[in-house]
Design a protein around this motif. Sequence first.
Motif, PDB file in Angstrom:
ATOM      1  N   LEU A 121     -39.647  -1.047  25.034  1.00 25.87           N
ATOM      2  CA  LEU A 121     -40.226   0.272  25.295  1.00 25.87           C
ATOM      3  C   LEU A 121     -41.394   0.591  24.374  1.00 25.87           C
ATOM      4  CD1 LEU A 121     -37.079   2.463  25.981  1.00 25.87           C
ATOM      5  CD2 LEU A 121     -38.598   1.352  27.617  1.00 25.87           C
ATOM      6  N   SER A 122     -41.338   0.157  23.146  1.00 27.96           N
ATOM      7  CA  SER A 122     -42.368   0.544  22.176  1.00 27.96           C
ATOM      8  C   SER A 122     -43.633  -0.312  22.244  1.00 27.96           C
ATOM      9  CB  SER A 122     -41.797   0.495  20.762  1.00 27.96           C
ATOM     10  OG  SER A 122     -41.401  -0.828  20.435  1.00 27.96           O
ATOM     11  N   ASN A 123     -43.541  -1.569  22.646  1.00 24.64           N
ATOM     12  CA  ASN A 123     -44.686  -2.473  22.538  1.00 24.64           C
ATOM     13  C   ASN A 123     -45.354  -2.829  23.869  1.00 24.64           C
ATOM     14  OD1 ASN A 123     -43.593  -2.521  19.921  1.00 24.64           O
ATOM     15  ND2 ASN A 123     -44.459  -4.549  19.555  1.00 24.64           N
ATOM     16  N   TYR A 124     -44.824  -2.373  24.973  1.00 22.19           N
ATOM     17  CA  TYR A 124     -45.396  -2.669  26.289  1.00 22.19           C
ATOM     18  C   TYR A 124     -45.945  -1.366  26.864  1.00 22.19           C
ATOM     19  CZ  TYR A 124     -43.280  -7.217  25.858  1.00 22.19           C
ATOM     20  OH  TYR A 124     -42.961  -8.474  25.419  1.00 22.19           O
ATOM     21  N   LEU A 125     -47.267  -1.252  26.896  1.00 24.03           N
ATOM     22  CA  LEU A 125     -47.919   0.004  27.244  1.00 24.03           C
ATOM     23  C   LEU A 125     -48.801  -0.151  28.477  1.00 24.03           C
ATOM     24  CD1 LEU A 125     -49.214   0.542  23.614  1.00 24.03           C
ATOM     25  CD2 LEU A 125     -47.071   1.403  24.551  1.00 24.03           C
ATOM     26  N   ILE A 126     -48.714   0.790  29.389  1.00 21.93           N
ATOM     27  CA  ILE A 126     -49.632   0.806  30.521  1.00 21.93           C
ATOM     28  C   ILE A 126     -50.916   1.481  30.057  1.00 21.93           C
ATOM     29  CG2 ILE A 126     -50.103   1.791  32.795  1.00 21.93           C
ATOM     30  CD1 ILE A 126     -47.199   1.332  33.494  1.00 21.93           C
ATOM     31  N   ALA A 127     -52.004   0.725  30.067  1.00 23.73           N
ATOM     32  CA  ALA A 127     -53.307   1.254  29.671  1.00 23.73           C
ATOM     33  C   ALA A 127     -54.041   1.858  30.861  1.00 23.73           C
ATOM     34  CB  ALA A 127     -54.154   0.157  29.031  1.00 23.73           C
ATOM     35  N   GLN A 128     -53.781   1.296  32.034  1.00 22.81           N
ATOM     36  CA  GLN A 128     -54.438   1.795  33.253  1.00 22.81           C
ATOM     37  C   GLN A 128     -53.584   1.406  34.443  1.00 22.81           C
ATOM     38  OE1 GLN A 128     -58.440   0.381  33.714  1.00 22.81           O
ATOM     39  NE2 GLN A 128     -58.657   1.221  35.753  1.00 22.81           N
ATOM     40  N   ILE A 129     -53.459   2.338  35.372  1.00 21.12           N
ATOM     41  CA  ILE A 129     -52.715   2.052  36.605  1.00 21.12           C
ATOM     42  C   ILE A 129     -53.496   2.627  37.780  1.00 21.12           C
ATOM     43  CG2 ILE A 129     -51.238   4.082  36.339  1.00 21.12           C
ATOM     44  CD1 ILE A 129     -48.964   2.384  37.637  1.00 21.12           C
ATOM     45  N   ASP A 130     -53.739   1.801  38.758  1.00 18.00           N
ATOM     46  CA  ASP A 130     -54.402   2.210  39.997  1.00 18.00           C
ATOM     47  C   ASP A 130     -53.465   1.870  41.149  1.00 18.00           C
ATOM     48  OD1 ASP A 130     -56.935   2.994  38.862  1.00 18.00           O
ATOM     49  OD2 ASP A 130     -57.335   0.868  38.555  1.00 18.00           O
ATOM     50  N   SER A 131     -53.068   2.874  41.902  1.00 15.76           N
ATOM     51  CA  SER A 131     -52.182   2.637  43.037  1.00 15.76           C
ATOM     52  C   SER A 131     -52.828   3.153  44.306  1.00 15.76           C
ATOM     53  CB  SER A 131     -50.825   3.302  42.803  1.00 15.76           C
ATOM     54  OG  SER A 131     -50.959   4.686  42.565  1.00 15.76           O
ATOM     55  N   HIS A 132     -52.580   2.440  45.387  1.00 20.77           N
ATOM     56  CA  HIS A 132     -53.165   2.762  46.687  1.00 20.77           C
ATOM     57  C   HIS A 132     -52.054   2.781  47.725  1.00 20.77           C
ATOM     58  CE1 HIS A 132     -56.947   1.743  44.696  1.00 20.77           C
ATOM     59  NE2 HIS A 132     -56.286   0.714  44.210  1.00 20.77           N
ATOM     60  N   TYR A 133     -52.085   3.769  48.603  1.00 16.44           N
ATOM     61  CA  TYR A 133     -51.048   3.951  49.607  1.00 16.44           C
ATOM     62  C   TYR A 133     -51.703   3.830  50.978  1.00 16.44           C
ATOM     63  CZ  TYR A 133     -48.950   5.462  45.367  1.00 16.44           C
ATOM     64  OH  TYR A 133     -48.518   5.484  44.068  1.00 16.44           O
ATOM     65  N   HIS A 134     -51.423   2.727  51.643  1.00 17.24           N
ATOM     66  CA  HIS A 134     -52.082   2.435  52.914  1.00 17.24           C
ATOM     67  C   HIS A 134     -51.334   3.013  54.101  1.00 17.24           C
ATOM     68  CE1 HIS A 134     -54.768  -0.134  50.662  1.00 17.24           C
ATOM     69  NE2 HIS A 134     -53.703  -0.606  50.056  1.00 17.24           N
ATOM     70  N   THR A 135     -50.035   2.827  54.113  1.00 18.07           N
ATOM     71  CA  THR A 135     -49.185   3.399  55.159  1.00 18.07           C
ATOM     72  C   THR A 135     -47.876   3.834  54.508  1.00 18.07           C
ATOM     73  OG1 THR A 135     -48.373   1.182  55.713  1.00 18.07           O
ATOM     74  CG2 THR A 135     -50.154   2.056  57.086  1.00 18.07           C
ATOM     75  N   GLU A 136     -47.236   4.822  55.104  1.00 23.32           N
ATOM     76  CA  GLU A 136     -46.009   5.369  54.545  1.00 23.32           C
ATOM     77  C   GLU A 136     -44.944   4.283  54.410  1.00 23.32           C
ATOM     78  OE1 GLU A 136     -42.948   8.482  56.292  1.00 23.32           O
ATOM     79  OE2 GLU A 136     -44.869   9.411  55.789  1.00 23.32           O
ATOM     80  N   LEU A 137     -44.361   4.195  53.215  1.00 25.19           N
ATOM     81  CA  LEU A 137     -43.362   3.180  52.906  1.00 25.19           C
ATOM     82  C   LEU A 137     -41.998   3.839  52.788  1.00 25.19           C
ATOM     83  CD1 LEU A 137     -43.900   0.317  50.430  1.00 25.19           C
ATOM     84  CD2 LEU A 137     -41.824   1.649  50.277  1.00 25.19           C
ATOM     85  N   ASN A 138     -40.995   3.247  53.406  1.00 23.59           N
ATOM     86  CA  ASN A 138     -39.633   3.770  53.385  1.00 23.59           C
ATOM     87  C   ASN A 138     -38.960   3.370  52.072  1.00 23.59           C
ATOM     88  OD1 ASN A 138     -36.953   4.385  53.704  1.00 23.59           O
ATOM     89  ND2 ASN A 138     -36.741   3.405  55.703  1.00 23.59           N
ATOM     90  N   PRO A 139     -38.573   4.322  51.223  1.00 22.26           N
ATOM     91  CA  PRO A 139     -37.987   3.980  49.926  1.00 22.26           C
ATOM     92  C   PRO A 139     -36.552   3.458  50.002  1.00 22.26           C
ATOM     93  CG  PRO A 139     -37.988   6.351  50.216  1.00 22.26           C
ATOM     94  CD  PRO A 139     -38.716   5.762  51.400  1.00 22.26           C
ATOM     95  N   ARG A 140     -35.908   3.534  51.154  1.00 26.19           N
ATOM     96  CA  ARG A 140     -34.502   3.125  51.265  1.00 26.19           C
ATOM     97  C   ARG A 140     -34.316   1.614  51.183  1.00 26.19           C
ATOM     98  NH1 ARG A 140     -34.758   7.728  50.289  1.00 26.19           N
ATOM     99  NH2 ARG A 140     -33.898   9.436  51.468  1.00 26.19           N
ATOM    100  N   GLY A 141     -35.367   0.859  51.445  1.00 23.54           N
ATOM    101  CA  GLY A 141     -35.288  -0.596  51.356  1.00 23.54           C
ATOM    102  C   GLY A 141     -36.679  -1.189  51.483  1.00 23.54           C
ATOM    103  N   PHE A 142     -37.144  -1.846  50.431  1.00 20.05           N
ATOM    104  CA  PHE A 142     -38.483  -2.430  50.468  1.00 20.05           C
ATOM    105  C   PHE A 142     -38.579  -3.548  49.449  1.00 20.05           C
ATOM    106  CE2 PHE A 142     -38.488   1.044  47.493  1.00 20.05           C
ATOM    107  CZ  PHE A 142     -39.284   0.637  46.434  1.00 20.05           C
ATOM    108  N   ARG A 143     -39.655  -4.283  49.522  1.00 18.50           N
ATOM    109  CA  ARG A 143     -39.888  -5.417  48.639  1.00 18.50           C
ATOM    110  C   ARG A 143     -41.135  -5.162  47.803  1.00 18.50           C
ATOM    111  NH1 ARG A 143     -38.603 -11.006  50.955  1.00 18.50           N
ATOM    112  NH2 ARG A 143     -36.637 -10.252  50.140  1.00 18.50           N
ATOM    113  N   GLY A 144     -41.125  -5.683  46.584  1.00 22.30           N
ATOM    114  CA  GLY A 144     -42.271  -5.579  45.695  1.00 22.30           C
ATOM    115  C   GLY A 144     -42.654  -6.929  45.137  1.00 22.30           C
ATOM    116  N   GLU A 145     -43.915  -7.070  44.768  1.00 15.79           N
ATOM    117  CA  GLU A 145     -44.421  -8.307  44.166  1.00 15.79           C
ATOM    118  C   GLU A 145     -45.308  -7.938  42.984  1.00 15.79           C
ATOM    119  OE1 GLU A 145     -46.519 -10.409  47.269  1.00 15.79           O
ATOM    120  OE2 GLU A 145     -44.960  -9.893  48.714  1.00 15.79           O
TER     121      GLU A 145
END
Length: 186
Positions: A121-145
Motif C-alpha cells: 500500500l505504501s510503495n505502489y502509487l498511481i501517478a496517472q490514470i486514464d480510463s475510457h468507457y466505450h459501451t456499458e459494461l455489466n459489473p455482475r460478471g466481466f473479464r479484465g486484462e
Amino acid sequence: MSSILVAKQAITTDALFEVFEVDHDFINRVLTPYRDSCRYLKSVRIGFASEQRRWWDSMVAVGDFEIDRSCYIDDTGHFNAVEFNICYNQLAYVLLAVCIRERLLPALDDFTLESFFEKQLSNYLIAQIDSHYHTELNPRGFRGEVRITSAKTRRNLSILKTACRFHDHARGRSDGEVKLVVLGAA
C-alpha cells in the motif's frame, strides 16, 4: 481474440503461453488490504502473449471479476470509474506480485515477495490514470486484462506504464492506461 489499442500498441490476448499458477490463496493474500465486500477479483491467469517473446513486456494478467454490490454507492447498474480503479488495482497487484515471485521484472528486483506484501500500500502509487468507457459494461460478471508496457528505473523508484481493459460477454468495454510509481523496497 481480444485487443486493446493503447499508445499505438495493440495488446492481443487470444492465448497465453507458459501460464503461471495463481491460486486462490495467493490472490487472497494479495487482496488482504481490501475489505471482503470489495474483493471483486475472483480468478487470475498470467502468461505471455507471445510464444516467441517470453519477457515482462509480453506478460498479461487476465482476471475474472464480479461486483455483486458496489462497496461505496447504490447500484448504478453499470461499471464506473471507481470500480475501474479498484479492479485495475487488484489485477495489477497480482501481476506485480507474480512478477516479483518469479523474478520477471528487473525494475522490481529489489523487492522480495515478503517486501512486496509489507509495502504494497505504501510503495505502489498511481501517478496517472486514464480510463475510457466505450459501451456499458455489466459489473455482475466481466473479464479484465493488465499488461506492463514500459518499465524504467530511476534511483530509488521505478516508473511502470500499464494498459488495461475490461469487457463483458455482451460487448461492454472499458480500457485505459495507468502510470505507476513504485518506491524502492529499501
